[in-house]
Design a protein around this motif. Structure first.
Motif, mmCIF file in Angstrom:
data_model
loop_
_atom_site.group_PDB
_atom_site.id
_atom_site.type_symbol
_atom_site.label_atom_id
_atom_site.label_comp_id
_atom_site.label_asym_id
_atom_site.label_seq_id
_atom_site.Cartn_x
_atom_site.Cartn_y
_atom_site.Cartn_z
ATOM 1 N N ILE A 1 0.835 -1.195 0.000
ATOM 2 C CA ILE A 1 0.000 0.000 0.000
ATOM 3 C C ILE A 1 0.877 1.256 0.000
ATOM 4 C CG2 ILE A 1 -1.811 1.249 1.231
ATOM 5 C CD1 ILE A 1 -2.623 -1.450 -0.024
ATOM 6 N N LYS A 2 0.562 2.175 -0.907
ATOM 7 C CA LYS A 2 1.352 3.403 -1.055
ATOM 8 C C LYS A 2 0.607 4.647 -0.592
ATOM 9 C CE LYS A 2 4.672 1.237 -3.360
ATOM 10 N NZ LYS A 2 6.027 1.039 -2.783
ATOM 11 N N HIS A 3 -0.694 4.529 -0.280
ATOM 12 C CA HIS A 3 -1.510 5.699 0.027
ATOM 13 C C HIS A 3 -2.251 5.493 1.350
ATOM 14 C CE1 HIS A 3 -1.008 5.759 -4.371
ATOM 15 N NE2 HIS A 3 -1.081 7.064 -4.259
ATOM 16 N N GLY A 4 -2.626 6.605 1.982
ATOM 17 C CA GLY A 4 -3.502 6.552 3.136
ATOM 18 C C GLY A 4 -2.821 6.123 4.412
ATOM 19 N N GLY A 5 -3.653 5.875 5.444
ATOM 20 C CA GLY A 5 -3.150 5.559 6.758
ATOM 21 C C GLY A 5 -2.545 4.177 6.876
ATOM 22 N N ASN A 6 -2.771 3.343 5.880
ATOM 23 C CA ASN A 6 -2.242 1.974 5.902
ATOM 24 C C ASN A 6 -0.976 1.845 5.064
ATOM 25 O OD1 ASN A 6 -2.641 -0.519 7.100
ATOM 26 N ND2 ASN A 6 -3.704 -1.381 5.336
ATOM 27 N N LYS A 7 -0.332 2.965 4.766
ATOM 28 C CA LYS A 7 0.843 2.960 3.905
ATOM 29 C C LYS A 7 1.915 2.018 4.438
ATOM 30 C CE LYS A 7 4.139 6.094 1.697
ATOM 31 N NZ LYS A 7 4.593 7.504 1.570
ATOM 32 N N GLY A 8 2.461 1.183 3.544
ATOM 33 C CA GLY A 8 3.492 0.228 3.908
ATOM 34 C C GLY A 8 2.972 -1.160 4.205
ATOM 35 N N ALA A 9 1.662 -1.295 4.419
ATOM 36 C CA ALA A 9 1.090 -2.623 4.665
ATOM 37 C C ALA A 9 1.094 -3.439 3.375
ATOM 38 C CB ALA A 9 -0.336 -2.502 5.194
ATOM 39 N N LEU A 10 1.121 -4.754 3.515
ATOM 40 C CA LEU A 10 1.028 -5.673 2.388
ATOM 41 C C LEU A 10 -0.341 -6.327 2.398
ATOM 42 C CD1 LEU A 10 4.480 -7.462 2.842
ATOM 43 C CD2 LEU A 10 3.963 -5.559 1.279
ATOM 44 N N LEU A 11 -0.966 -6.396 1.233
ATOM 45 C CA LEU A 11 -2.227 -7.122 1.082
ATOM 46 C C LEU A 11 -2.022 -8.199 0.031
ATOM 47 C CD1 LEU A 11 -5.065 -4.433 1.150
ATOM 48 C CD2 LEU A 11 -4.150 -5.790 3.028
ATOM 49 N N ALA A 12 -2.420 -9.420 0.362
ATOM 50 C CA ALA A 12 -2.227 -10.553 -0.540
ATOM 51 C C ALA A 12 -3.527 -11.314 -0.730
ATOM 52 C CB ALA A 12 -1.157 -11.501 0.012
ATOM 53 N N THR A 13 -3.650 -11.948 -1.881
ATOM 54 C CA THR A 13 -4.773 -12.830 -2.160
ATOM 55 C C THR A 13 -4.267 -14.022 -2.960
ATOM 56 O OG1 THR A 13 -7.061 -12.952 -2.953
ATOM 57 C CG2 THR A 13 -5.498 -11.686 -4.300
ATOM 58 N N PHE A 14 -5.157 -14.997 -3.193
ATOM 59 C CA PHE A 14 -4.728 -16.222 -3.864
ATOM 60 C C PHE A 14 -5.946 -17.070 -4.201
ATOM 61 C CE2 PHE A 14 -4.470 -16.595 0.745
ATOM 62 C CZ PHE A 14 -5.189 -17.746 1.034
ATOM 63 N N GLU A 15 -5.734 -18.073 -5.046
ATOM 64 C CA GLU A 15 -6.748 -19.091 -5.273
ATOM 65 C C GLU A 15 -6.865 -19.960 -4.030
ATOM 66 O OE1 GLU A 15 -5.912 -19.767 -10.080
ATOM 67 O OE2 GLU A 15 -5.483 -21.358 -8.633
ATOM 68 N N CYS A 16 -8.094 -20.189 -3.576
ATOM 69 C CA CYS A 16 -8.317 -20.999 -2.380
ATOM 70 C C CYS A 16 -9.264 -22.138 -2.751
ATOM 71 C CB CYS A 16 -8.912 -20.136 -1.272
ATOM 72 S SG CYS A 16 -9.094 -20.973 0.301
ATOM 73 N N TYR A 17 -8.739 -23.338 -2.808
ATOM 74 C CA TYR A 17 -9.515 -24.492 -3.278
ATOM 75 C C TYR A 17 -10.343 -25.064 -2.127
ATOM 76 C CZ TYR A 17 -6.830 -24.279 -7.554
ATOM 77 O OH TYR A 17 -6.280 -23.855 -8.740
ATOM 78 N N THR A 18 -11.635 -25.159 -2.329
ATOM 79 C CA THR A 18 -12.552 -25.546 -1.273
ATOM 80 C C THR A 18 -13.733 -26.285 -1.880
ATOM 81 O OG1 THR A 18 -14.061 -24.677 0.402
ATOM 82 C CG2 THR A 18 -13.602 -23.262 -1.456
#
Length: 349
Positions: A13-30
């Motif tokens: 994240i480059k903007h806002g109050g959460n700058k520097g945080a990492l957000l990840a997603t992925f395929e989740c087999y269920t």
């Protein structure tokens, strides 16, 4: 459900109050309706916690394959810089159709809202005998042009019979941040009915140009190629195979590529390319010219298990001082989990 967790994607994240945080997603087999989980790290990948999930509430099929998470670097349409987007492949449990949908979050990934359908296709299977109208689309990748337009690259099988494109790479452009999309434009396509370019990933280079990497299935070893262009919307002649990612002694990287640029390794920085196999990263510090250097990957994988290393991602973080690699690793012969590895970047002397 096999193969577990796959196809990771991450953004810093480059903007806002959460700058520097990492957000990840992925395929989740269920066995239930799949979603794209959203995980957050506020300590440079050391620990992660689930904060939300992207759900298919439009078709109620499920967010099944190939998610891509992206933060708008500038204002696009009415969407402010810092808005998070997630695109992915929406597919029912019988795999009878597929739809590339895009969602937005304006609260740092805590909630998600459907925006639009980018493109749709037929059966979500690779079937060489299928009619064009029943063939799929795959693998969305989002970026923003210098003019502030949102662009989505993807793989498209829908012209195999009519044009001989076993699979091609194409893109669409949105001028309103992802609510509506223009016409499809072909980027890479071969009319021989055999070669399958796939999985386009695009990165900006320090000289103002752009690099696109992609795999070519049905060539021995599923090699990775790249093109470099002045424009994100024009990649030259569609039937140009591209430039191979190869070392001087013939070493190459295999399939499901990802590309990143880091500001170290010389005046041009370094391009890094990952692939599915061999536990290697390939590097080039000359804007793609000449041969590539082969280095050990951050995540060590067992290449005898088919899903390991599949479409891993690499991401410069901490103002380019570190590199994050999220990679599917073997949990068993049938299942994978995701491992996040962070390394400091240094210049060899």
């Amino acid at each position: 459900r096999k193969p577990g967790a796959m196809y990771p994607r991450c953004v810093e994240i480059k903007h806002g109050g959460n700058k520097g945080a990492l957000l990840a997603t992925f395929e989740c087999y269920t066995h239930s309706q799949p979603v794209f989980p959203i995980y957050e790290s506020t300590d440079q990948g050391e620990s992660w916690r689930k904060i939300s999930e992207v759900r298919d509430n439009e078709k109620n099929f499920g967010c099944r394959f190939q998610p891509h998470i992206f933060e708008l670097p500038v204002k696009c349409g009415n969407l402010e810089a810092g808005t998070l987007l997630c695109a992915g492949n929406i597919i029912p449990d019988d795999f009878s159709s597929c739809y590339l949908h895009i969602y937005k979050s304006t609260d740092m990934g805590r909630s998600w809202e459907f925006m639009s359908e980018i493109i749709s296709g037929g059966e979500a299977r690779v079937d060489p005998e299928q009619k064009d109208e029943m063939r799929p689309v795959w693998e969305p990748f989002l970026a923003v042009t210098p003019e502030g337009k949102l662009i989505c690259y993807y793989s498209d099988e829908r012209y195999a019979k009519s044009r001989g494109y076993n699979q091609m790479l194409a893109h669409k452009v949105s001028e309103d941040g992802g609510y509506s999309w223009g016409d499809e434009k072909i980027d890479v396509a071969f009319p021989d009915g055999r070669l399958r370019p796939g999985m386009p990933i695009v990165e900006k280079l320090p000289n103002g140009k752009y690099i696109m990497v992609y795999e070519i299935v049905n060539q021995d070893g599923v090699p990775v190629y790249f093109r470099i262009s002045d424009s994100m919307e024009d990649w030259g002649e569609a039937d140009f195979i591209g430039n191979p990612v190869r070392t001087a002694d013939g070493g190459y990287i295999s399939g499901t590529p990802y590309v990143a640029w880091v500001p170290y390794g010389g005046e041009n920085g370094t391009i890094l390319v990952t692939g599915r196999g061999f536990s290697r990263v390939f590097a080039n510090s000359n804007i793609g010219n000449g041969f590539w250097e082969e280095m050990d990957a951050l995540a060590d994988i067992d290449n005898t298990i088919g899903s390991t290393g599949y479409s891993q991602c690499v991401l410069p973080i901490s103002d380019g001082r570190q590199i994050l690699n999220i990679c599917p690793r073997q949990m068993s012969e049938d299942l994978c989990y995701l491992e996040a590895v962070v390394a400091d970047i240094y210049e060899r002397v």
